[in-house]
Write a protein that holds these residues in place. Sequence first.
Motif, mmCIF file in Angstrom:
data_model
loop_
_atom_site.group_PDB
_atom_site.id
_atom_site.type_symbol
_atom_site.label_atom_id
_atom_site.label_comp_id
_atom_site.label_asym_id
_atom_site.label_seq_id
_atom_site.Cartn_x
_atom_site.Cartn_y
_atom_site.Cartn_z
ATOM 1 N N LEU A 172 25.295 12.442 -16.372
ATOM 2 C CA LEU A 172 26.287 13.431 -15.950
ATOM 3 C C LEU A 172 25.631 14.624 -15.265
ATOM 4 O O LEU A 172 26.143 15.147 -14.272
ATOM 5 C CB LEU A 172 27.102 13.896 -17.154
ATOM 6 N N ALA A 173 24.490 15.070 -15.799
ATOM 7 C CA ALA A 173 23.791 16.206 -15.198
ATOM 8 C C ALA A 173 23.278 15.855 -13.806
ATOM 9 O O ALA A 173 23.409 16.652 -12.862
ATOM 10 C CB ALA A 173 22.634 16.635 -16.092
ATOM 11 N N LEU A 174 22.699 14.671 -13.672
ATOM 12 C CA LEU A 174 22.187 14.251 -12.367
ATOM 13 C C LEU A 174 23.327 14.118 -11.363
ATOM 14 O O LEU A 174 23.214 14.560 -10.213
ATOM 15 C CB LEU A 174 21.434 12.929 -12.507
ATOM 16 N N ALA A 175 24.428 13.522 -11.787
ATOM 17 C CA ALA A 175 25.570 13.357 -10.885
ATOM 18 C C ALA A 175 26.166 14.707 -10.493
ATOM 19 O O ALA A 175 26.585 14.898 -9.346
ATOM 20 C CB ALA A 175 26.634 12.481 -11.551
ATOM 21 N N THR A 176 26.185 15.649 -11.439
ATOM 22 C CA THR A 176 26.716 16.976 -11.130
ATOM 23 C C THR A 176 25.848 17.683 -10.099
ATOM 24 O O THR A 176 26.353 18.300 -9.150
ATOM 25 C CB THR A 176 26.810 17.826 -12.410
ATOM 26 N N LEU A 177 24.527 17.588 -10.248
ATOM 27 C CA LEU A 177 23.623 18.200 -9.277
ATOM 28 C C LEU A 177 23.761 17.531 -7.914
ATOM 29 O O LEU A 177 23.766 18.212 -6.872
ATOM 30 C CB LEU A 177 22.181 18.121 -9.768
ATOM 31 N N ALA A 178 23.894 16.203 -7.904
ATOM 32 C CA ALA A 178 24.068 15.488 -6.633
ATOM 33 C C ALA A 178 25.380 15.893 -5.963
ATOM 34 O O ALA A 178 25.425 16.090 -4.737
ATOM 35 C CB ALA A 178 24.034 13.978 -6.878
ATOM 36 N N ALA A 179 26.440 16.028 -6.751
ATOM 37 C CA ALA A 179 27.725 16.466 -6.188
ATOM 38 C C ALA A 179 27.609 17.869 -5.624
ATOM 39 O O ALA A 179 28.141 18.173 -4.544
ATOM 40 C CB ALA A 179 28.804 16.409 -7.274
ATOM 41 N N LEU A 180 26.903 18.734 -6.344
ATOM 42 C CA LEU A 180 26.704 20.110 -5.871
ATOM 43 C C LEU A 180 25.971 20.133 -4.542
ATOM 44 O O LEU A 180 26.383 20.831 -3.601
ATOM 45 C CB LEU A 180 25.931 20.893 -6.931
ATOM 46 N N GLN A 181 24.887 19.369 -4.430
ATOM 47 C CA GLN A 181 24.104 19.383 -3.202
ATOM 48 C C GLN A 181 24.883 18.801 -2.032
ATOM 49 O O GLN A 181 24.855 19.339 -0.921
ATOM 50 C CB GLN A 181 22.789 18.627 -3.409
ATOM 51 N N GLY A 182 25.596 17.718 -2.261
ATOM 52 C CA GLY A 182 26.418 17.153 -1.188
ATOM 53 C C GLY A 182 27.524 18.104 -0.777
ATOM 54 O O GLY A 182 27.812 18.266 0.411
ATOM 55 N N GLY A 183 28.137 18.747 -1.763
ATOM 56 C CA GLY A 183 29.189 19.708 -1.464
ATOM 57 C C GLY A 183 28.676 20.890 -0.672
ATOM 58 O O GLY A 183 29.343 21.373 0.258
ATOM 59 N N LEU A 184 27.474 21.375 -1.028
ATOM 60 C CA LEU A 184 26.891 22.498 -0.295
ATOM 61 C C LEU A 184 26.592 22.127 1.158
ATOM 62 O O LEU A 184 26.824 22.924 2.072
ATOM 63 C CB LEU A 184 25.611 22.967 -0.984
ATOM 64 N N LEU A 185 26.084 20.914 1.375
ATOM 65 C CA LEU A 185 25.779 20.485 2.745
ATOM 66 C C LEU A 185 27.040 20.403 3.591
ATOM 67 O O LEU A 185 27.091 20.928 4.721
ATOM 68 C CB LEU A 185 25.067 19.136 2.717
ATOM 69 N N LEU A 186 28.085 19.780 3.067
ATOM 70 C CA LEU A 186 29.324 19.662 3.837
ATOM 71 C C LEU A 186 30.000 21.014 4.023
ATOM 72 O O LEU A 186 30.617 21.273 5.064
ATOM 73 C CB LEU A 186 30.278 18.679 3.158
ATOM 74 N N THR A 187 29.874 21.883 3.017
ATOM 75 C CA THR A 187 30.416 23.233 3.154
ATOM 76 C C THR A 187 29.714 23.983 4.281
ATOM 77 O O THR A 187 30.351 24.695 5.065
ATOM 78 C CB THR A 187 30.280 23.982 1.815
ATOM 79 N N GLN A 188 28.395 23.820 4.381
ATOM 80 C CA GLN A 188 27.636 24.447 5.463
ATOM 81 C C GLN A 188 28.072 23.902 6.817
ATOM 82 O O GLN A 188 28.281 24.664 7.774
ATOM 83 C CB GLN A 188 26.145 24.196 5.261
ATOM 84 N N ILE A 189 28.241 22.608 6.909
ATOM 85 C CA ILE A 189 28.577 21.979 8.182
ATOM 86 C C ILE A 189 30.005 22.313 8.609
ATOM 87 O O ILE A 189 30.278 22.610 9.783
ATOM 88 C CB ILE A 189 28.400 20.449 8.086
ATOM 89 N N ARG A 190 30.920 22.330 7.641
ATOM 90 C CA ARG A 190 32.334 22.543 7.965
ATOM 91 C C ARG A 190 32.749 24.014 7.920
ATOM 92 O O ARG A 190 33.857 24.356 8.335
ATOM 93 C CB ARG A 190 33.202 21.727 7.010
ATOM 94 N N ARG A 191 31.830 24.874 7.409
ATOM 95 C CA ARG A 191 32.153 26.298 7.248
ATOM 96 C C ARG A 191 33.447 26.472 6.430
ATOM 97 O O ARG A 191 34.318 27.259 6.760
ATOM 98 C CB ARG A 191 32.298 26.990 8.615
ATOM 99 N N ASP A 192 33.489 25.717 5.342
ATOM 100 C CA ASP A 192 34.689 25.685 4.498
ATOM 101 C C ASP A 192 34.222 25.263 3.106
ATOM 102 O O ASP A 192 33.483 24.279 2.973
ATOM 103 C CB ASP A 192 35.671 24.667 5.086
ATOM 104 N N THR A 193 34.660 25.968 2.071
ATOM 105 C CA THR A 193 34.216 25.634 0.715
ATOM 106 C C THR A 193 34.963 24.445 0.122
ATOM 107 O O THR A 193 34.648 24.019 -0.997
ATOM 108 C CB THR A 193 34.386 26.835 -0.238
ATOM 109 N N ALA A 194 35.934 23.884 0.836
ATOM 110 C CA ALA A 194 36.711 22.768 0.286
ATOM 111 C C ALA A 194 35.831 21.602 -0.177
ATOM 112 O O ALA A 194 36.081 21.037 -1.250
ATOM 113 C CB ALA A 194 37.755 22.299 1.305
ATOM 114 N N PRO A 195 34.795 21.176 0.581
ATOM 115 C CA PRO A 195 33.970 20.068 0.093
ATOM 116 C C PRO A 195 33.247 20.395 -1.219
ATOM 117 O O PRO A 195 33.150 19.538 -2.108
ATOM 118 C CB PRO A 195 32.963 19.843 1.235
#
Length: 215
Positions: A172-195
């Motif tokens: 669960l911890a590893l998956a949470t960190l992976a979700a966080l990192q993917g979300g941060l990347l898409l948020t940067q690309i889309r300029r939107d915190t939705a991801p």
Amino acid sequence: MVPPERPAAPAAPAARLTSKGRATRERILAAAARLMFEHGAGATSIEDVRLAAGVSTSQVYHYFGDKKDLVKAVIAYQSENVVGAQEPLLSRLDSLAGLRAWRDALVQLQHSRQCQGGCPIGSLGSELSDVDEEARIEVAAGFSRWERGIRGGLHAMHDRGELRRDADPEQLALATLAALQGGLLLTQIRRDTAPLEAALDAMLDHIASLAVTSD
């Protein structure tokens, strides 16, 4: 003429510096971290760092033996800034309320940055992991520290019987960190915190689904 980026004598160990020396080293490191976050490590020269920190070239090489040494120090600096700054929240991830407060703080931080820059550790890792093995190891250490912070709270919930016996805090911890990192990347690309919100909410909903409810 811009002086060449060259290796120098071994850098002065931070532990042996005077207070003035530590302040100078910190100023150089902060300038390098800012420039590498904004432009990338490869596009940041020693001369760029020297000018931004307001020091001489010899001072940079006194505290950091060469560019690779400086990059490694920046990774450690960013790991401390990112993970160290979160530790008050990470220490309270032993409840669903604590996890949600952490999620809200991460989303708010991206709002305050206007969704620019992504993760300071992840950005360096993406740029350097395939070209600099030492840098990859340093980035991995920063992520491991982050993962431990998440894992500790989940283990506490599991040990108290608040998560089902078949829940795996490590996974669960590893998956949470992976979700966080993917979300941060898409948020940067889309300029939107939705991801970022979607990724973290999906993980927290999954953790909530593993919670033991009292009858």
